[in-house]
Every structure is written in structure tokens, then in C-alpha cells.
Design a protein around this motif. Structure first.
Motif, mmCIF file in Angstrom:
data_model
loop_
_atom_site.group_PDB
_atom_site.id
_atom_site.type_symbol
_atom_site.label_atom_id
_atom_site.label_comp_id
_atom_site.label_asym_id
_atom_site.label_seq_id
_atom_site.Cartn_x
_atom_site.Cartn_y
_atom_site.Cartn_z
ATOM 1 N N UNK A 49 0.866 -1.178 0.000
ATOM 2 C CA UNK A 49 0.000 0.000 0.000
ATOM 3 C C UNK A 49 0.904 1.229 0.000
ATOM 4 N N UNK A 50 0.526 2.253 -0.741
ATOM 5 C CA UNK A 50 1.322 3.480 -0.764
ATOM 6 C C UNK A 50 0.450 4.692 -0.568
ATOM 7 N N UNK A 51 0.785 5.493 0.431
ATOM 8 C CA UNK A 51 0.021 6.715 0.685
ATOM 9 C C UNK A 51 0.977 7.892 0.761
ATOM 10 N N UNK A 52 0.499 9.063 0.390
ATOM 11 C CA UNK A 52 1.333 10.266 0.446
ATOM 12 C C UNK A 52 0.443 11.405 0.912
ATOM 13 N N UNK A 53 0.857 12.058 1.961
ATOM 14 C CA UNK A 53 0.025 13.083 2.570
ATOM 15 C C UNK A 53 0.937 14.215 3.042
ATOM 16 N N UNK A 54 0.486 15.440 2.815
ATOM 17 C CA UNK A 54 1.348 16.604 3.006
ATOM 18 C C UNK A 54 0.738 17.590 3.996
ATOM 19 N N UNK A 55 1.575 18.179 4.833
ATOM 20 C CA UNK A 55 1.119 19.238 5.740
ATOM 21 C C UNK A 55 1.833 20.540 5.401
ATOM 22 N N UNK A 74 2.199 14.362 13.667
ATOM 23 C CA UNK A 74 0.945 14.296 12.920
ATOM 24 C C UNK A 74 1.165 14.047 11.426
ATOM 25 N N UNK A 75 2.269 14.557 10.877
ATOM 26 C CA UNK A 75 2.549 14.333 9.445
ATOM 27 C C UNK A 75 2.642 12.839 9.159
ATOM 28 N N UNK A 141 6.050 16.618 3.438
ATOM 29 C CA UNK A 141 5.364 15.580 2.664
ATOM 30 C C UNK A 141 5.889 14.227 3.132
ATOM 31 N N UNK A 142 4.979 13.318 3.435
ATOM 32 C CA UNK A 142 5.388 11.987 3.879
ATOM 33 C C UNK A 142 4.809 10.946 2.927
ATOM 34 N N UNK A 143 5.635 9.986 2.548
ATOM 35 C CA UNK A 143 5.146 8.826 1.801
ATOM 36 C C UNK A 143 5.280 7.620 2.712
ATOM 37 N N UNK B 95 2.748 11.666 -6.363
ATOM 38 C CA UNK B 95 3.057 13.082 -6.573
ATOM 39 C C UNK B 95 2.268 13.944 -5.591
ATOM 40 N N UNK B 96 2.958 14.742 -4.814
ATOM 41 C CA UNK B 96 2.290 15.678 -3.918
ATOM 42 C C UNK B 96 2.551 17.101 -4.396
ATOM 43 N N UNK B 97 1.482 17.870 -4.572
ATOM 44 C CA UNK B 97 1.657 19.277 -4.971
ATOM 45 C C UNK B 97 1.024 20.188 -3.926
ATOM 46 N N UNK B 98 1.754 21.233 -3.547
ATOM 47 C CA UNK B 98 1.223 22.276 -2.657
ATOM 48 C C UNK B 98 1.076 23.511 -3.527
ATOM 49 N N UNK B 99 -0.167 23.894 -3.770
ATOM 50 C CA UNK B 99 -0.497 24.805 -4.863
ATOM 51 C C UNK B 99 -0.879 26.204 -4.369
ATOM 52 N N UNK B 100 -0.085 27.226 -4.705
ATOM 53 C CA UNK B 100 -0.424 28.596 -4.318
ATOM 54 C C UNK B 100 -1.439 29.180 -5.300
#
Lengths: 336, 336
Positions: A49-55, A74-75, A141-143, B95-100
Motif C-alpha cells: 500500500x502506498x500513501x502520500x500526505x502533506x502538511x 501528525x505528518x 510531505x510523507x510517503x 506526486x504531492x503538490x502544494x499549490x499557491x
């Protein structure tokens, strides 16, 4: 650029945090420090499983709402929750930080303290990282890789008419905590602040649901009950009817909301980042499920049912009146 | 927040880009749209490589230096290069994007056009994504999984005294292109601009080096020859002596540098993002290696040798004078 070079910084924040012996046992052939990390290939009986979530600072957190170590904790926790929502076991993490001048080495060390605290708690090996400078606001960003029995991952598209909708814990606590922190209220109940700053992803509940096969569909409540219910409804092509009287509201949240003139239901439905699981279950399994969850010490609430119809979500009030529920998700610092 | 919600945006940028049939053949059980992607577990004969690399607006690129689609292309290409530097085959990307606010839907679509162009060229399946808003400057973080024969990944710590140092292509072209783009020079040779905006990661060279076992140590030149040589030297506990007369300088770069009064050697040694490979090889393999690379149409240059001694890097000028080489890496927009 900050004074330390990229590898100097990553090394200062990560070196010696997890023992080489433990990493090898966890399947890590090569961790931080080369072009890429190397991990064991797995077997044909498992899937990854692969997840990517950014703070993002100013979008998801402010100095006033989260300490440095909370941000790191929390990240990773948010990503663990995504793996939990598929019924998986979290395993390997990579962390990318874009660091503005205001985040000096000391603050970044604290961030990684929190991240590793979470990693150790959930037995996650931090195997890679990337660090860049940034003009302003920190981005983390964490994967996360996790594994699951092949073919068993619990998706959000399995809800069918006739099933019950369940929740593995109360919601709105994180949003309540955020309200208190933003409004500089000194007497926030510890449980609310903690729900916002140090959330607990539902790995145990997710594994139980996968192993028993009870969850026909599953989401983690990262963006609010309303938004997650909508995702299940749209992915599955069904209508979810939630019942106001069945929604769990914790005592702490109820008193806090009363004291500060907030509608608790707003927080319960539209507050995000509680990281409990929302899913659907065939009615025939409901009894065994309640029984098993009680024995395992995991909360379980049946909060509605799945109906045929145009995909969407509605809520039935205590008086029996049904109204459609907004699709909107969690917006941390909106004034609206 | 931008008008579309997170899933709406990710869907608009990613849906239908890669066919479902191709994704299934590539080992993707579940792609973008759930809490986590699900991919095949692999076999015990392979290991997974994981790289994560981030591009930050104002730090790595400006409107003047890269188009939207270049940003997307290069964000993935830089990660593919990390997998190439381990001798691996790239496979799955997140791919994680932080969009301004300045990056509207049209600009983001162009970014993803470029990203998918690179993905298709290197047969990478884009399986997950995350999008958040941001107060300013775009951040693109990419995580890439690749695979490699178990136990065979080529690391940076295998350099030993007596080996030769090699390079799989000329360097400094990307930095030359950046110089021209930053200084608004209309007549930049296309090869220099392209080296900066649409770099070619060295997957073929990396695979060849792994399959033949010739590379004792290997890095990709993302941060400049000097910096990569230092990394190999420190990881391996050896000294690398590079020879100025052996360093490849492309004709385009030489004429450009002459015309604009730049020292080409500065670009060759300290310019980054050329994404060729720098490594070391036992002298006994040098002949077969040159022969094979010539037949495969991949450039190969022997540029120095590995010596015992305090870890570090030195360069010998044409006159025979040896001086230590700075550890500093590539800084895109430094004035220094």
C-alpha cells in the motif's frame, strides 16, 4: 541555503534514531544516505500500500496550534491513518521537508523528534528523506508504504444498499481542539487538544476489519464525516443516510461546545483529522462485529444505513426530517 | 482554497492519463482515488528502491527558467535518476503538490502534462497523489518506487583505492542552460536549455552497470560532480583524484562559456542536474566497459582514480598541480 548541506541536515535529524538491527529485521536493506532506499521485495501473498500526505504551514497548522514535534508526529500519523483505512500494516516512511528560514536546526530537530516518536509507536522504519530550502512556510510531505494480504485491501467502493454505516470512534474532537487553540482558550480539555495535535490512527481497528472481512467499504476520517461519507457514496454509487441521534458525541466535546456557543454537530460532521474509520458492513455481521469490537476495547457506533439511489449523503434529524448533507470538507482556518 | 476539492483537482489532472489495462499489467491493483494505492508485492528475487525528491519554486525554478510542463517533467525525471543511480528500473510514482493561488487549474494541467510525458517515456505508473493549497510558491514532491535484483543495488560506498572514476556523459550543460535562461540570453544552444528543462535520467546506463557488475560505486550527478564525488569519497572512506584534462566538456558548453565569459570548469564541476552517472570501476573491467558502452551508444569517460587516504576529493590540473576540491553543491540562484 541554511548552513548545513542537504545530507548534513538530514543526517543531523535522522542519524541513530532507529537501530540498524531493528531496520534490518524490518526488511530495510539500505536506509537514508544513498540515492534511494532499498527494501525487501515482499512475497506474492502480500501487496504494498502506498500513501502520500502533506502538511503545509498556514494551511494545516500555525505556531499557535501545533508545536514542532506535533507537526512531525501528525505528518506521519495522517499517513498511517491512510494505511489503516485500507486494512494494512504501516511499514516504511520517506519524509520530504521544504524548510523556510524561520525553521532553524533546533526547530527541525524537534519536528523529527515528534516524527520518530510516532514512527516508533507504530513500528514504522523511516528509510528516506529529502530536504530543500524554501522561501517561506514549512511543507512536510510523507510517503508511507504498508502491506496487506493480497487482494484483501479494503476500498471505498464496496458500500451496497442494505448495509449499515459505522464509525470506530467519536469525531469532532480534533476540530474542537483546533477551535480552542486558535481562540487561545486556556482551558481546552486535554483530550481535544491531543486529538488535534497527536491524533491516533486506527491501525488496530483497520486490521481487525480486514481480518474479519466485515468492512465492505472503509475510509479514514481525515476530512470530516460528511466528506468521507460522500467519498464512499460516490465511489460505490449509493446513498448514505446518517442518523443524527446515532452520531457519537464525546462528553468533553459536548461540554466544550456548550460553554463556547458552538454547535457540536458542525464539528462532528464537518471537522476533520479525527482519524477514526468510517465504513459500511452487511447487517448480518453487525452483531458479531459489535461483540468483537467490545472485547478488543475499540469503540464502534452504527450511525446510519446505505440505500439505493443517486449517490449522495443525507442526515435524518431526531424529529425524522431528512436533509441532504453538504459535500464540503475540513478547512482549518476558514472564517466562513 | 481553490474552487475544486482535493479529489476533484487530482482527478482533473490525472484521470485517463494512463490506461487501466496498462496499469494492471504494470502491477497496479488500485491507483489514484482511495486512501492508498495498492501495488503487487513483488518476489523474493527483487528488492524495491524508494526515492523522494522535491522541487520548490524560487529555489529550484522560476517562471523565467522553466515552463509548467518542464516543472512536471523534471520533478519526475530527478526521481528516475535516483533509481537509475542504484541500477534499478523505475516503476510507480506518487506526486504531492502544494499549490499557491498563482498556479491555477490551467497551469496545473500543464504541469501534469509534463509529468505524464516523462512517466510514459520511462514506463512509470503514477499511482497516487496528494494536493493541498499553499500560501505561496509551488512545491512538487515526488516519491518513486523502482525495483532491482535482490542484493544487487549499486551503492555509493563501494569505491576502493586503485579503481578508476568514470562519468557517463558530459556535465555542466544544465547549469549552462540555467545561466542563459536567467540572464535572458535568446541564443542559448537548444542542448543547454533542454539539459536544464528536460533532463534525461540515465536508466539505460544504470541497468547496464548493474547487469555487468562493473560499477563498484555509483551516484547520479544531481548536485554537481564535486558534490557527488565527495559523497562517494565519504561513504567509501577513500580519496578521489579527478584529472582536469580528462573531464568531458561539450562543444556547445565550451562555445557558450567562451562567448559569455564564464569558466566552463566551474559549470562542469559545480553545476548540478545533469543526471549522468558518476561511479568507480575496477581497472580490470575498464576495457570491456568502454567497449560495451560504445556498442550501446552510451558515452563513457574515465576522469580520475581512487586513492587511499583521508576521505575527500582533489583535482589535478593540466600542469600536474593537485588542489583540494570544495564540497559545495549546486545552488540555483545564488549570487555568490
Amino acid at each position: 541555503m541554511p548552513p548545513l548541506d542537504e545530507f548534513g541536515r538530514i543526517r543531523a535529524w535522522t542519524e541513530g534514531r532507529q537501530s540498524k538491527k531493528w531496520m534490518v529485521e524490518a526488511g530495510v536493506t539500505l536506509g537514508i544516505g544513498d540515492d534511494a532506499a532499498v527494501v525487501a521485495g515482499g512475497t506474492s501473498a502480500t501487496e504494498w500500500l502506498l500513501a502520500m500526505d502533506t502538511m503545509v504551514e498556514e494551511v494545516h497548522f500555525l505556531d499557535a496550534t501545533m508545536s514542532e514535534s506535533d507537526v512531525g508526529y501528525k505528518a506521519l500519523a495522517a499517513n498511517i491513518s491512510d494505511i489503516a483505512a485500507m486494512g494494512g500494516t504501516p511499514k516504511f516512511a520517506l519524509v520530504s521537508v521544504s524548510v523556510p528560514p524561520a525553521w532553524n536546526a533546533e526547530r527541525m530537530k524537534l519536528l523529527f523528534d515528534g516524527l520518530y516518536e510516532c514512527a516508533d509507536k507504530y513500528q514504522v522504519a523511516v528509510i528516506g528523506g529529502d530536504t530543500t530550502s524554501a522561501p517561506s512556510h514549512l511543507v512536510v510531505a510523507v510517503t508511507l508504504m504498508g502491506f496487506v494480504e493480497a487482494g484483501k485491501a479494503v476500498r471505498r467502493d464496496g458500500a451496497r444498499p442494505g448495509q449499515s454505516v459505522f464509525l470506530t470512534g467519536p469525531t469532532g474532537l480534533s476540530a474542537g481542539g483546533l477551535h480552542g487553540l486558535l481562540n487561545n482558550i486556556g482551558s481546552i480539555p486535554a483530550r481535544l487538544a491531543q486529538a488535534h495535535q497527536r491524533p491516533s490512527p486506527s491501525v488496530k481497528a483497520g486490521r481487525l476489519l480486514l481480518e474479519t472481512g466485515w468492512a465492505a467499504s472503509l475510509n479514514d476520517v481525515s476530512d470530516g464525516v460528511a466528506s468521507e461519507a460522500w467519498e464512499i457514496a460516490e465511489a460505490s454509487g449509493v446513498r448514505l443516510l446518517l442518523k443524527e441521534t446515532l452520531l457519537p458525541i464525546s462528553g468533553e466535546l459536548a461540554s466544550y461546545a456548550l460553554e463556547h456557543g458552538i454547535q457540536p454537530l458542525d464539528l462532528v460532521l464537518y471537522g476533520g483529522e479525527d482519524y477514526v474509520l468510517l465504513g459500511t458492513v452487511d447487517k448480518q455481521h453487525e452483531h458479531s462485529m459489535k461483540d468483537r469490537f467490545r472485547r478488543e476495547g475499540i469503540p464502534l457506533f452504527i450511525i446510519g444505513e446505505v440505500e439505493a439511489g443517486e449517490p449522495g449523503v443525507a442526515i435524518q434529524s431526531a424529529s425524522g426530517k431528512v436533509k441532504p448533507m453538504d459535500k464540503r470538507g475540513y478547512n482549518h482556518f476558514s472564517k466562513g
